[in-house]
Design a protein around this motif. Structure first.
Motif, PDB file in Angstrom:
ATOM      1  N   SER A 182      42.973  23.136  49.801  1.00 20.32           N
ATOM      2  CA  SER A 182      43.256  23.202  48.364  1.00 20.32           C
ATOM      3  C   SER A 182      44.267  22.144  47.923  1.00 20.32           C
ATOM      4  N   MET A 183      45.268  21.881  48.742  1.00 20.23           N
ATOM      5  CA  MET A 183      46.286  20.902  48.373  1.00 20.23           C
ATOM      6  C   MET A 183      45.693  19.497  48.324  1.00 20.23           C
ATOM      7  N   VAL A 184      44.841  19.176  49.294  1.00 23.85           N
ATOM      8  CA  VAL A 184      44.226  17.844  49.331  1.00 23.85           C
ATOM      9  C   VAL A 184      43.310  17.652  48.133  1.00 23.85           C
ATOM     10  N   LEU A 185      42.530  18.677  47.803  1.00 20.65           N
ATOM     11  CA  LEU A 185      41.631  18.574  46.660  1.00 20.65           C
ATOM     12  C   LEU A 185      42.414  18.469  45.354  1.00 20.65           C
ATOM     13  N   ALA A 186      43.499  19.221  45.236  1.00 26.14           N
ATOM     14  CA  ALA A 186      44.337  19.138  44.035  1.00 26.14           C
ATOM     15  C   ALA A 186      44.955  17.744  43.906  1.00 26.14           C
ATOM     16  N   MET A 187      45.378  17.175  45.017  1.00 31.75           N
ATOM     17  CA  MET A 187      45.922  15.816  44.994  1.00 31.75           C
ATOM     18  C   MET A 187      44.870  14.821  44.529  1.00 31.75           C
ATOM     19  N   ALA A 188      43.652  14.949  45.033  1.00 31.85           N
ATOM     20  CA  ALA A 188      42.587  14.013  44.659  1.00 31.85           C
ATOM     21  C   ALA A 188      42.262  14.127  43.178  1.00 31.85           C
ATOM     22  N   LEU A 189      42.152  15.343  42.674  1.00 32.21           N
ATOM     23  CA  LEU A 189      41.847  15.535  41.253  1.00 32.21           C
ATOM     24  C   LEU A 189      42.980  15.026  40.372  1.00 32.21           C
ATOM     25  N   ALA A 190      44.228  15.324  40.764  1.00 33.59           N
ATOM     26  CA  ALA A 190      45.374  14.874  39.972  1.00 33.59           C
ATOM     27  C   ALA A 190      45.461  13.348  39.957  1.00 33.59           C
ATOM     28  N   ALA A 191      45.180  12.735  41.089  1.00 38.52           N
ATOM     29  CA  ALA A 191      45.208  11.268  41.151  1.00 38.52           C
ATOM     30  C   ALA A 191      44.099  10.673  40.293  1.00 38.52           C
ATOM     31  N   ALA A 192      42.925  11.318  40.287  1.00 33.04           N
ATOM     32  CA  ALA A 192      41.804  10.816  39.487  1.00 33.04           C
ATOM     33  C   ALA A 192      42.071  10.966  37.998  1.00 33.04           C
ATOM     34  N   PHE A 249      50.324  17.812  32.633  1.00 35.44           N
ATOM     35  CA  PHE A 249      49.116  18.485  32.154  1.00 35.44           C
ATOM     36  C   PHE A 249      47.948  18.278  33.117  1.00 35.44           C
ATOM     37  N   ASN A 250      47.782  17.059  33.611  1.00 33.42           N
ATOM     38  CA  ASN A 250      46.694  16.788  34.547  1.00 33.42           C
ATOM     39  C   ASN A 250      46.890  17.528  35.858  1.00 33.42           C
ATOM     40  N   THR A 251      48.137  17.643  36.286  1.00 33.78           N
ATOM     41  CA  THR A 251      48.419  18.414  37.493  1.00 33.78           C
ATOM     42  C   THR A 251      48.056  19.877  37.302  1.00 33.78           C
ATOM     43  N   MET A 252      48.430  20.417  36.159  1.00 33.37           N
ATOM     44  CA  MET A 252      48.095  21.807  35.854  1.00 33.37           C
ATOM     45  C   MET A 252      46.586  22.010  35.849  1.00 33.37           C
ATOM     46  N   LEU A 253      45.868  21.084  35.235  1.00 29.97           N
ATOM     47  CA  LEU A 253      44.419  21.188  35.170  1.00 29.97           C
ATOM     48  C   LEU A 253      43.788  21.066  36.550  1.00 29.97           C
TER      49      LEU A 253
END
Length: 279
Positions: free
Chosen positions: A125-135, A141-145
């Motif tokens: 989950s952390m790796v996927l959240a990092m990838a989405l936030a970076a994208a 706000f983007n981190t929250m999303l």
């Protein structure tokens, strides 16, 4: 009245749950009253007062810009709690809608939703959240999303499992017999009976959401300076951690206390809502 008495009895019997409730209530009060409680402007720069240790004027010391760390921690409480609540609400509402629809509909719809859910859950989950936030780009706000999107599959699986059992209940079958449509049955008979496990998961998930959002801010994908967010504060404080321990220490303690408080409260809510809990 009986529910209130049961809740009070559980809180009185379980000191850890009571402690969690007090911590969460305290954090909510601090967050809501930040403009009144904070002794200084959290972004006001005072270079002559930079990196002062905790003292009478600045109880938590100051940072490299002379900003009062106590004030920044207090405002950080507001930000972190808001982010945690927003993440779990978005994830829970979205996951409940998708999970209830997939579980009730069944067939290829259910298979497709669960296949996509399994794919998402196969990634850390952390790796996927990092990838989405970076994208999406570095911002709070983007981190929250990004974190909310990662947490949605958890609620989909939880609600879907509940729906598979509930849709075979007699009252649901009776509603179908009388011609009720899924759009009428799901919000009136299915979702209300899924609320208890969802509330438990939400309470337990707030602490995790706060920790994940702080971690993303720590690596530069979340809140950006000069926003007084706990993870961002600790990230900046790395360069001063050896001699100015208070800079990273107090935001770190704030994260620890908040996460522990929500976890303890989640355990207590589980005891309250569990019908097998002892009286």
């Amino acid at each position: 009245m009986m529910s209130a008495c049961k809740t009070f009895a559980i809180l009185r019997r379980n000191s850890l749950t009571l402690m969690g409730s007090i911590i969460v209530l305290l954090m909510l009060v601090i967050g809501l009253g930040a403009p009144v409680i904070a002794p200084y402007d959290p972004v006001a720069i005072d270079v002559p007062a930079r990196l002062q240790p905790p003292g009478a004027q600045h109880w938590f010391g100051t940072d490299e810009m002379g900003r009062d760390i106590l004030s920044r921690v207090i405002y950080g409480c507001r930000i972190s709690v808001q982010v945690g609540l927003a993440i779990v609400v978005i994830a829970a509402v979205t996951g409940t809608i998708i999970g209830s629809a997939a579980g009730y509909q069944g067939g290829k719809t259910d298979q497709a939703v669960m296949a996509l859910t399994d794919i998402v859950l196969s990634f850390p989950s952390m790796v996927l959240a990092m990838a989405l936030a970076a994208a999406l780009g570095p911002s709070l706000f983007n981190t929250m999303l990004a974190v909310a999107v990662v947490k949605i599959p958890v609620y989909i699986r939880l609600v879907r499992g509940q729906v598979l059992s509930l849709k075979e209940r007699q009252y649901v079958r009776a509603a179908r017999t009388f011609g009720a449509t899924p759009l009428w049955i799901i919000p009136r008979h299915i979702i209300p009976n899924c609320i208890a496990p969802v509330l438990i998961q939400m309470t337990l998930g707030i602490g995790e959401a706060i920790l994940t959002a702080a971690s993303l801010s720590f690596i530069g994908l979340g809140a950006q300076p000069p926003t007084p967010e706990w993870g961002a504060m600790i990230s900046t404080a790395r360069s001063y951690a050896i001699d100015q321990w208070w800079y990273a220490g107090f935001p770190g303690v704030a994260i620890f206390i908040t996460v522990v408080g929500f976890n303890l409260l989640g355990d207590g809510i589980r005891d309250i809502l569990d019908p097998r809990a002892k009286n």
